[in-house]
Design a protein around this motif. Structure first.
Motif, PDB file in Angstrom:
ATOM      1  N   TRP A 209     -12.400  43.453  21.302  1.00  0.00           N
ATOM      2  CA  TRP A 209     -11.666  44.808  21.676  1.00  0.00           C
ATOM      3  C   TRP A 209     -12.485  45.527  23.362  1.00  0.00           C
ATOM      4  CZ3 TRP A 209      -7.304  45.603  19.390  1.00  0.00           C
ATOM      5  CH2 TRP A 209      -6.889  45.219  18.112  1.00  0.00           C
ATOM      6  N   THR A 210     -13.398  44.476  23.613  1.00  0.00           N
ATOM      7  CA  THR A 210     -13.728  45.167  25.017  1.00  0.00           C
ATOM      8  C   THR A 210     -12.870  44.907  26.105  1.00  0.00           C
ATOM      9  OG1 THR A 210     -15.052  43.721  25.301  1.00  0.00           O
ATOM     10  CG2 THR A 210     -16.002  44.817  23.679  1.00  0.00           C
ATOM     11  N   ARG A 211     -11.990  43.716  25.792  1.00  0.00           N
ATOM     12  CA  ARG A 211     -11.276  43.195  26.603  1.00  0.00           C
ATOM     13  C   ARG A 211      -9.771  43.785  26.884  1.00  0.00           C
ATOM     14  NH1 ARG A 211     -12.938  40.134  29.888  1.00  0.00           N
ATOM     15  NH2 ARG A 211     -11.017  39.418  30.487  1.00  0.00           N
ATOM     16  N   PRO A 212      -8.635  44.126  28.055  1.00  0.00           N
ATOM     17  CA  PRO A 212      -8.205  45.008  27.984  1.00  0.00           C
ATOM     18  C   PRO A 212      -6.926  44.651  27.447  1.00  0.00           C
ATOM     19  CG  PRO A 212      -8.470  43.822  30.179  1.00  0.00           C
ATOM     20  CD  PRO A 212      -9.608  43.435  29.040  1.00  0.00           C
ATOM     21  N   ALA A 213      -6.022  46.218  27.046  1.00  0.00           N
ATOM     22  CA  ALA A 213      -4.890  46.131  25.974  1.00  0.00           C
ATOM     23  C   ALA A 213      -3.883  44.965  26.526  1.00  0.00           C
ATOM     24  CB  ALA A 213      -4.177  47.185  26.646  1.00  0.00           C
ATOM     25  N   VAL A 214      -3.543  44.730  27.338  1.00  0.00           N
ATOM     26  CA  VAL A 214      -2.619  43.356  28.215  1.00  0.00           C
ATOM     27  C   VAL A 214      -2.931  42.601  27.400  1.00  0.00           C
ATOM     28  CG1 VAL A 214      -1.171  44.678  29.579  1.00  0.00           C
ATOM     29  CG2 VAL A 214      -3.275  43.741  30.801  1.00  0.00           C
ATOM     30  N   GLU A 215      -4.637  41.519  27.177  1.00  0.00           N
ATOM     31  CA  GLU A 215      -5.066  40.593  27.247  1.00  0.00           C
ATOM     32  C   GLU A 215      -4.481  40.506  25.430  1.00  0.00           C
ATOM     33  OE1 GLU A 215      -8.613  39.734  28.986  1.00  0.00           O
ATOM     34  OE2 GLU A 215      -7.970  39.854  30.495  1.00  0.00           O
ATOM     35  N   VAL A 216      -5.600  41.705  25.021  1.00  0.00           N
ATOM     36  CA  VAL A 216      -5.216  41.701  23.839  1.00  0.00           C
ATOM     37  C   VAL A 216      -4.190  41.508  22.897  1.00  0.00           C
ATOM     38  CG1 VAL A 216      -6.245  43.044  21.470  1.00  0.00           C
ATOM     39  CG2 VAL A 216      -7.843  43.493  23.461  1.00  0.00           C
ATOM     40  N   ASP A 217      -3.705  41.737  23.211  1.00  0.00           N
ATOM     41  CA  ASP A 217      -1.954  41.880  22.785  1.00  0.00           C
ATOM     42  C   ASP A 217      -1.479  40.431  23.034  1.00  0.00           C
ATOM     43  OD1 ASP A 217       0.620  43.555  21.869  1.00  0.00           O
ATOM     44  OD2 ASP A 217       1.309  42.561  24.506  1.00  0.00           O
ATOM     45  N   ARG A 218      -1.271  40.157  24.200  1.00  0.00           N
ATOM     46  CA  ARG A 218      -1.380  38.327  24.791  1.00  0.00           C
ATOM     47  C   ARG A 218      -1.696  37.921  24.036  1.00  0.00           C
ATOM     48  NH1 ARG A 218      -2.547  38.724  30.750  1.00  0.00           N
ATOM     49  NH2 ARG A 218      -0.580  40.374  31.589  1.00  0.00           N
ATOM     50  N   LEU A 219      -2.788  38.027  23.160  1.00  0.00           N
ATOM     51  CA  LEU A 219      -3.467  36.654  22.156  1.00  0.00           C
ATOM     52  C   LEU A 219      -3.161  36.973  20.619  1.00  0.00           C
ATOM     53  CD1 LEU A 219      -6.293  35.256  22.409  1.00  0.00           C
ATOM     54  CD2 LEU A 219      -7.015  36.988  21.319  1.00  0.00           C
ATOM     55  N   ILE A 220      -2.761  38.534  20.147  1.00  0.00           N
ATOM     56  CA  ILE A 220      -2.060  38.131  19.066  1.00  0.00           C
ATOM     57  C   ILE A 220      -1.315  37.786  18.570  1.00  0.00           C
ATOM     58  CG2 ILE A 220      -1.581  40.249  17.600  1.00  0.00           C
ATOM     59  CD1 ILE A 220      -3.565  42.466  18.642  1.00  0.00           C
ATOM     60  N   ARG A 221      -0.620  37.627  20.333  1.00  0.00           N
ATOM     61  CA  ARG A 221       1.933  37.069  19.750  1.00  0.00           C
ATOM     62  C   ARG A 221       1.177  35.765  19.891  1.00  0.00           C
ATOM     63  NH1 ARG A 221       4.174  38.609  24.388  1.00  0.00           N
ATOM     64  NH2 ARG A 221       2.548  39.823  25.506  1.00  0.00           N
ATOM     65  N   GLY A 222       0.183  35.810  20.754  1.00  0.00           N
ATOM     66  CA  GLY A 222       0.428  33.993  21.252  1.00  0.00           C
ATOM     67  C   GLY A 222       0.217  33.718  20.092  1.00  0.00           C
ATOM     68  N   GLU A 232     -12.022  41.998  12.120  1.00  0.00           N
ATOM     69  CA  GLU A 232     -13.020  41.618  10.944  1.00  0.00           C
ATOM     70  C   GLU A 232     -12.555  43.708  10.458  1.00  0.00           C
ATOM     71  OE1 GLU A 232     -17.211  41.824   9.644  1.00  0.00           O
ATOM     72  OE2 GLU A 232     -17.248  39.891   9.739  1.00  0.00           O
ATOM     73  N   VAL A 233     -12.384  43.219   9.295  1.00  0.00           N
ATOM     74  CA  VAL A 233     -12.017  45.458   8.716  1.00  0.00           C
ATOM     75  C   VAL A 233     -13.068  44.865   7.507  1.00  0.00           C
ATOM     76  CG1 VAL A 233     -10.024  47.044   7.779  1.00  0.00           C
ATOM     77  CG2 VAL A 233      -9.619  45.514   9.569  1.00  0.00           C
ATOM     78  N   ASN A 234     -13.901  46.052   7.016  1.00  0.00           N
ATOM     79  CA  ASN A 234     -14.874  46.025   5.890  1.00  0.00           C
ATOM     80  C   ASN A 234     -14.817  44.980   5.589  1.00  0.00           C
ATOM     81  OD1 ASN A 234     -14.264  48.652   6.716  1.00  0.00           O
ATOM     82  ND2 ASN A 234     -12.182  48.996   5.261  1.00  0.00           N
ATOM     83  N   GLY A 235     -15.719  44.071   5.910  1.00  0.00           N
ATOM     84  CA  GLY A 235     -15.734  42.337   5.992  1.00  0.00           C
ATOM     85  C   GLY A 235     -14.457  42.134   5.575  1.00  0.00           C
ATOM     86  N   GLU A 236     -13.840  42.154   5.697  1.00  0.00           N
ATOM     87  CA  GLU A 236     -12.679  40.909   5.213  1.00  0.00           C
ATOM     88  C   GLU A 236     -11.941  40.841   6.576  1.00  0.00           C
ATOM     89  OE1 GLU A 236      -8.108  41.627   3.464  1.00  0.00           O
ATOM     90  OE2 GLU A 236      -9.742  42.947   3.090  1.00  0.00           O
ATOM     91  N   ARG A 237     -11.400  39.902   7.053  1.00  0.00           N
ATOM     92  CA  ARG A 237     -10.773  38.964   7.995  1.00  0.00           C
ATOM     93  C   ARG A 237      -9.602  39.459   8.010  1.00  0.00           C
ATOM     94  NH1 ARG A 237     -11.807  33.004  10.688  1.00  0.00           N
ATOM     95  NH2 ARG A 237     -13.895  33.954  10.613  1.00  0.00           N
ATOM     96  N   VAL A 238      -8.843  40.108   9.022  1.00  0.00           N
ATOM     97  CA  VAL A 238      -8.063  40.502   8.664  1.00  0.00           C
ATOM     98  C   VAL A 238      -6.773  40.405   9.930  1.00  0.00           C
ATOM     99  CG1 VAL A 238      -5.630  42.923   9.131  1.00  0.00           C
ATOM    100  CG2 VAL A 238      -8.385  42.542   7.599  1.00  0.00           C
ATOM    101  N   LYS A 239      -5.231  38.989   9.874  1.00  0.00           N
ATOM    102  CA  LYS A 239      -4.933  38.513  10.868  1.00  0.00           C
ATOM    103  C   LYS A 239      -4.164  39.178  11.389  1.00  0.00           C
ATOM    104  CE  LYS A 239      -4.467  33.722   9.816  1.00  0.00           C
ATOM    105  NZ  LYS A 239      -3.770  32.361   9.705  1.00  0.00           N
ATOM    106  N   LEU A 240      -3.907  39.636  12.838  1.00  0.00           N
ATOM    107  CA  LEU A 240      -2.943  40.379  13.239  1.00  0.00           C
ATOM    108  C   LEU A 240      -1.899  39.756  13.592  1.00  0.00           C
ATOM    109  CD1 LEU A 240      -5.754  42.098  15.407  1.00  0.00           C
ATOM    110  CD2 LEU A 240      -4.455  42.908  12.748  1.00  0.00           C
ATOM    111  N   LEU A 241      -0.488  39.688  13.697  1.00  0.00           N
ATOM    112  CA  LEU A 241       0.125  38.747  13.612  1.00  0.00           C
ATOM    113  C   LEU A 241       1.419  39.375  14.915  1.00  0.00           C
ATOM    114  CD1 LEU A 241       0.989  37.197  10.676  1.00  0.00           C
ATOM    115  CD2 LEU A 241      -0.308  36.363  12.081  1.00  0.00           C
ATOM    116  N   ARG A 242       1.187  40.537  15.281  1.00  0.00           N
ATOM    117  CA  ARG A 242       2.586  41.364  16.215  1.00  0.00           C
ATOM    118  C   ARG A 242       1.410  42.711  16.322  1.00  0.00           C
ATOM    119  NH1 ARG A 242       8.091  39.696  16.723  1.00  0.00           N
ATOM    120  NH2 ARG A 242       8.008  38.946  14.716  1.00  0.00           N
ATOM    121  N   SER A 243       2.049  42.894  18.021  1.00  0.00           N
ATOM    122  CA  SER A 243       1.668  43.898  18.755  1.00  0.00           C
ATOM    123  C   SER A 243       2.236  44.368  19.912  1.00  0.00           C
ATOM    124  CB  SER A 243       0.137  43.731  18.561  1.00  0.00           C
ATOM    125  OG  SER A 243       0.579  42.815  19.788  1.00  0.00           O
ATOM    126  N   ARG A 244       2.172  45.323  20.254  1.00  0.00           N
ATOM    127  CA  ARG A 244       2.629  45.932  21.606  1.00  0.00           C
ATOM    128  C   ARG A 244       1.722  47.050  22.038  1.00  0.00           C
ATOM    129  NH1 ARG A 244       7.078  49.805  18.579  1.00  0.00           N
ATOM    130  NH2 ARG A 244       6.053  50.950  17.760  1.00  0.00           N
TER     131      ARG A 244
END
Length: 296
Positions: A209-222, A232-244
């Protein structure tokens, strides 16, 4: 024409179907069945499944380097071989066996993104366009001259899954056009602009999350749907599959409301996610059962 088809994943299936409708496919080569699912039983590839449904002869040698495998291939007496995401290196005797050689369908605008993961890498790099090349194969990695190419724009919110399907359909159309038009002039690839699309490493998938938003968005979509960017959310690994990209500022990882998260610069809104053991769901549905902390 007598065609040998060589491909393995879902991306290759529309190409197989398009060729089957117009030409005589004398054999289909694909990767052997692999263990999959909870029971780890051997599962045939999408190409093998579809080829068998079409009544085609399927071969899945572990290698094409043996003299026996090369003799078997040459004995098919094919006019051309069409290769798309096959997964094995073709030695020179195989490349030379068909009368018109071996044509490869590659999902990028060569020489950009030679290699294993051109669709993922194009989105992750922020490319505005990509496309499909029909290439005459030679011994180098995606180095052969190009017979046909067509570019497409990459959508601002497009995922690898969506672009994959568009390029697969485009590849099927272009290879039919190429076979109908042979022989075609072959244009050597330029020496400038060469990039390599390395295979995706799962270690790349954790969101920083320290990366710029444009890079994080590209990573999620890519990386959607596979292997899936995750946090990680409360110790659980959550996949992020679509973003903007979203409005807002905050400390990196700060949850700004809903599933909008601050990055090193700007913010990203997660639109679709997948909890462990669950199916992919819209972010609003995920948040009905998942309380996000103040920061990720």
């Amino acid at each position: 024409m007598k065609v040998v088809f060589m491909g393995t994943p879902e991306f290759s299936v529309p190409v197989l179907e398009a060729l089957h409708a117009r030409h005589r496919i004398v054999a289909v080569y694909c990767q052997p069945p692999r263990p999959a699912g909870r029971g780890k039983a051997d599962r045939p590839s999408p190409v093998q499944t579809r080829a068998e449904a079409l009544g085609l002869t399927v071969r899945h040698p572990v290698s094409l380097r043996s003299e026996e495998a090369q003799r078997d291939f040459a004995a098919l007496d094919a006019d051309v071989a069409v290769v798309v995401a096959y997964g094995l290196i073709l030695p020179q005797p195989v490349l030379d066996a068909p009368r018109l050689g071996c044509l490869n369908i590659h999902a990028s605008l060569l020489p950009r993104w030679r290699g294993a993961a051109p669709i993922h890498r194009a989105i992750m790099a922020g490319d505005r366009e990509t496309g499909v090349c029909i290439m005459q194969m030679e011994a180098g990695l995606d180095t052969g001259p190009v017979l046909l190419r067509e570019a497409v724009e990459i959508g601002a919110e497009e995922t690898t899954a969506e672009l994959h399907d568009r390029l697969s359909a485009l590849g099927a159309r272009l290879i039919v056009q190429a076979l109908d038009s042979l022989p075609l002039p072959a244009t050597p690839q330029p020496e400038e602009g060469v990039t390599y699309a390395a295979k995706i490493d799962k270690a790349e998938a954790r969101v920083d999350w320290t990366r710029p938003a444009v890079e994080v968005d590209r990573l999620i979509r890519g990386l959607s749907p596979f292997p899936g960017a995750w946090t990680e959310v409360n110790g659980e690994r959550v996949k992020l599959l679509r973003s903007r990209l979203a409005e807002g500022q905050g400390a990196p990882g700060q949850v700004l409301g809903g599933f909008t998260v601050a990055c090193g610069e700007g913010a990203v809104e997660v639109l679709e996610a997948q909890r462990e053991g669950k199916r992919p769901m819209p972010a609003a549905d995920v948040l009905r059962g998942l309380i996000l902390p103040a920061a990720l």
